[in-house]
Write an enzyme that holds these catalytic residues in place. Structure first.
Site, PDB file in Angstrom:
ATOM      1  N   ASP A 249       0.869  -1.166   0.000  1.00 31.79           N
ATOM      2  CA  ASP A 249       0.000   0.000   0.000  1.00 31.79           C
ATOM      3  C   ASP A 249       0.916   1.229   0.000  1.00 31.79           C
ATOM      4  OD1 ASP A 249      -2.188   1.713   0.193  1.00 31.79           O
ATOM      5  OD2 ASP A 249      -3.183   0.494   1.715  1.00 31.79           O
ATOM      6  N   TRP A 250       0.344   2.381  -0.276  1.00 34.52           N
ATOM      7  CA  TRP A 250       1.145   3.592  -0.460  1.00 34.52           C
ATOM      8  C   TRP A 250       1.788   4.022   0.869  1.00 34.52           C
ATOM      9  CZ3 TRP A 250      -0.478   1.473  -4.402  1.00 34.52           C
ATOM     10  CH2 TRP A 250      -0.362   1.996  -5.687  1.00 34.52           C
TER      11      TRP A 250
END
Length: 873
Positions: A293-294
């Site tokens: 995920d970012w």
């Protein structure tokens, strides 16, 4: 994931697979975050190395063969380019990899969201997952997936970041449960798999997320003052609940998987070797690639060895500084030998093979939009201090006829909970008075709140990265006005003092409950519903009660992200009907009017339980608010969440899981059960051996392949490149501090593995149940048959009494019409996870299995006993 505005929660370099920090490839400047509360005994994440190779599954053979030809001829720089994002705001999409133009591979565009194209234009804002789950309609699940995939392809999105099957909905206040399909693993698994198949039929790569245990928003990420929480999950609970829908997604051939921010059993998901290497890639046979995920990337070498294949958006602990845990540091790690060349080769092969698997080598569009601006022209790399400019938005319309699908999903999800005196459907000549801002639009304008980070007007979706801009919005006010001229509207959440009521007037009261992702706080709620609890927002309960005092007939319409308490008004004499319209997307008003005025009978069913009190839930599923130290979120309730818990605790909810009324009535008759594949053994037969995997020259490449001196292009500051200054000075070293348990010797094949999703024998159809469904009422409608399994005590394990395993929805049946439905269940559907044997165990010959079919978990008139026939109450 979320945009850079989440920088208040910037992650530090976290610990790797065990509680012992693992150094970053930069060695002496690695950051160690030791602040951690001890996990309870028995919750740990054992090491599992090395990463299994991809490519052995037969239906990926051609794609992997093509990938092998390409990767065999790639330079080190090209390989690293495809595994590393180019950095925040370093391209048109929310994330993009580097490219390998010699082989026709562009920068791969990654874009949110699970319900449509985020931060785009001329796109469809489909209803979110929770609405899709409420339809219990497999055709719509697939068709919506096709629509999302077509729009992704049309915009040039290579990798669409959905569907979401995690969170599962363990925590009713959890901020993002609306992105998934419901609080049941089979509902999530079936809907997620159909969505994936639909999306990938268009050539877009689907991304199943968030793997795993991301059940609350608060404290999910590491920051300068805390460590992301640890979801402590025992092995059986993991397999039977939280892993189940991911296994179905892998079985469907999903191309990409996104890891969660949090730890599981004290090991960060993006570098948890047991979760990634052991369970996902070995036991479940995942053939695609794993991304973070970012800003969920915490180490360099440790994450690579643990099975991570792509980091997003590429930046290190603090974005926009131009550094990364991978990128040039991955090049260094290959040259110094700390990351084996075969691990990098497998990472790149998985990415390239997935690109080929979806046919993206054949005329797949390049991005024609910008997630960074709505202007036609702008900076090509907004995160750079100096960036060239150009056309960034071509305003390509990708909506097609997807509004039809969006409206159908929203309509079929509408769930009728109560309808005393058959007040619904409304007549076009009925005198209506409509209350609530949820019936109207956002007074500040369409899409005026970034990522839907407000609760103004009708609630079409929650907030955060799982959203899309509305191309238009049909409000309930508009939808009702298009049908009748006999409605007066009070678009306010305070009951007006000057309302005049006649005896035959009907009040239609709109209320809602919102939630979203943690980087936005709305009305004091930081993603999770910490401030609002499970109550209606904007004093919605008071609005209903005020209407009930003045009117003798009240219809309540609810738009909500999840469970909502109704006890203050549900039993009031005036409250005759309640509709839950979930989160309807752009066609909110049209879909509601379709049902409200009887053009269609409601056919939605609740994808979660509605309680009478929040105290009815286990204490362990509350939101944990602990700002310092690592939260240990231990799943002490085990398998008993949502309806499993209510049944086990003998608590009668307000409305059970699966509940949904109609304007007509149905009955079930002529049930029968047949054995399709006999369960001759408790455990499935041994899976066939794996096919071959790509073979490469795994020698350390020449340092010149990543030397800046070998390049001749203009360097963009802050853009993440694979190149190094003076890489020839890097020498291999034997003293790298590898994680505890690290090994390059392949593990024995897991007995539960052998195919995508697990041992193929797990998915053999064991039993087929047939049942006739007849419309016994006076109006047309659709019925849903829900199949629940009751497993025998002879398995020797504490098992929930009822577990949804299958469902089917009829077509539209006119009065007196019937349809025969077939519901098939697999060996896995009637199995439990044996933690000692590490395999799925079923009752031999199905002895003692009971199969219930009906309208909800609390209304199952059909009983089939394996070996004993079927009956109807």
């Amino acid at each position: 994931m979320a945009p850079w505005t989440r920088l208040a929660f910037v992650p530090l370099l976290a610990q790797a697979v065990s509680s012992t920090p693992v150094a970053d490839p930069r060695h002496d400047d690695a950051v160690h975050l030791d602040q951690r509360d001890s996990a309870p005994e028995g919750y740990d994440s054992p090491p599992y190395y090395p990463t299994p190779y991809g490519g052995w599954a037969s239906d990926w053979t051609s794609a992997y063969a093509k990938a092998q030809q390409v990767v065999s001829n790639m330079t080190l720089a090209e390989k690293v380019n495809l595994t590393t994002g180019t950095g925040f705001y370093m391209g048109p999409c929310v994330g993009q990899t580097g490219s390998a133009p010699r082989f026709g591979i562009p920068n791969l565009c990654l874009q949110d969201s699970p319900l449509g194209i985020r931060n785009s234009d001329h796109n469809t804002a489909f209803p979110p997952g929770i609405t899709v789950g409420a339809t219990f309609n497999k055709d719509l699940m697939y068709t919506r997936g096709v629509g999302i995939g077509e729009e992704a392809r049309g915009k040039g999105v290579n990798i669409q970041l959905g569907p979401a099957v995690g969170p599962l909905g363990r925590k009713p206040r959890g901020g993002r449960i609306w992105e998934g399909f419901g609080a049941d693993p089979s509902l999530q698994g079936i809907a997620g798999a159909l969505t994936i198949r639909g999306m990938q039929s268009t050539g877009a790569i689907a991304t199943i997320k968030h793997y795993i245990g991301n059940e609350q928003e608060m404290y999910r990420m590491s920051s300068v003052i805390t460590k992301g929480y640890s979801s402590n999950i025992d092995d059986r609970t993991l397999h039977e609940l939280y892993l189940w829908p991911f296994a179905e997604g892998v079985r469907a051939g999903v191309g990409a998987l996104m890891t969660a921010y949090n730890d599981v059993n004290s090991s960060a998901c993006s570098q948890n070797s047991k979760l990634l290497n052991g369970i996902l890639k070995d036991e479940l046979g995942f053939q695609g690639f794993v991304m973070t995920d970012w800003l969920g990337h915490y180490t360099g070498v440790g994450s690579a060895l643990s099975g991570l294949d792509m980091c997003m958006p590429g930046d290190g602990a603090v974005p926009l500084l131009g550094d990364s845990y991978w990128g040039s540091e991955m090049s260094r790690s290959i040259l110094n030998g700390s990351v084996p060349v075969d691990r990098l080769n497998d990472m790149v092969t998985r990415i390239v093979a997935t690109w080929y698997q979806m046919g993206q080598d054949e005329d797949y569009p390049l991005p024609n939009f910008s997630t960074n601006t709505e202007d036609e022209t702008g900076l090509l790399y907004p995160g750079a201090l100096f960036s060239p400019s150009g056309v960034v938005n071509q305003y390509v319309n990708v909506q097609g006829t997807h509004n039809i699908t969006a409206r159908a999903v929203a309509r079929e999800a509408i769930t009728l909970l109560k309808n005393e005196g058959n007040i619904l459907p409304l007549g076009k000549n009925d005198s209506l008075q409509v209350f609530g801002t949820d019936a109207g639009g956002n007074s500040d304008g369409l899409n005026s709140c970034s990522d839907m980070g407000c609760d103004k007007g009708v609630l079409t979706m929650g907030w955060g990265s799982g959203t899309a801009r509305l191309p238009y919005l049909i409000t309930p006010q508009e939808g009702i006005s298009n049908v009748t001229q006999n409605a007066k509207f009070y678009i306010t959440d305070s009951f007006p003092s000057d309302v005049t009521v006649s005896a035959n007037d009907i009040a239609v009261v709109f209320i809602n409950a919102d939630s979203g992702e943690n980087y936005i706080t709305v009305e004091g709620n930081p993603g999770d519903r910490t401030e609002a609890g499970l109550y209606a927002w904007h004093n919605g309960d008071d609005l209903v009660k005020a209407a009930a005092e003045k009117f003798s007939q009240v219809v309540v319409v609810i738009h909500t992200v999840g469970p909502i308490l109704m006890e203050e008004w549900i039993d009031l004499e005036s409250v005759k009907a309640v509709l839950v319209a979930h989160l309807p997307g752009q066609e909110a008003g049209n879909s509601l009017a379709d049902v409200l005025f009887g053009d269609y009978s409601p056919s939605g069913h609740m994808p979660y339980t509605i309680p009478r009190s929040e105290s009815d839930y286990p204490d362990s599923v509350g939101i944990i608010n602990q700002p310092f130290g690592q939260i240990q979120d231990t799943y002490t309730e085990g398998l008993y969440i949502d309806y499993r818990h209510f049944i086990n605790a003998n608590i009668t909810p307000r409305y059970p899981f699966g509940h949904g009324l109609s304007y007509t009535t149905f009955n079930f008759s002529n049930p029968s059960i047949s054995v399709v594949t006999a369960l001759n053994t408790a455990y499935p037969p041994t899976a066939p051996s794996h096919g071959s995997t790509p073979v490469y020259n795994d020698s350390i490449p020449a340092a010149s392949e990543v030397s800046w001196s070998s390049t001749n292009f203009t360097r963009i500051w802050r853009y993440l490149y694979p190149y190094l200054d003076n890489p020839e000075s890097i020498t291999a070293s034997d003293d790298y501090p590898y994680p505890d348990g690290y090994s390059t010797t392949p593990q024995p094949a897991p007995r539960a593995g052998g195919g995508q999703g697990g041992n193929p024998a797990l998915f053999d159809v064991a039993f087929s149940v047939q049942v006739d469904v007849k419309n016994t009422g006076s109006r047309s409608g659709k019925a849903v048959a829900q199949l629940y399994v009751e497993l025998p005590a002879s398995l020797g394990l504490d098992t929930p009494l009822m577990q949804l395993r299958q469902f089917e929805k009829t077509g539209t049946l006119g009065p007196g019409q019937s349809e025969s439905l077939t519901l098939e269940i697999t060996r896995k559907d009637v199995s439990v996870w044996d933690v000692e044997v590490q395999d799925w165990k079923a009752p031999v010959n199905g002895e003692g299995i009971k199969i219930w079919v009906g309208n909800s978990v609390a209304d199952t008139p059909v009983l089939c006993v394996v070996g004993g026939g079927c009956s109807v109450e």
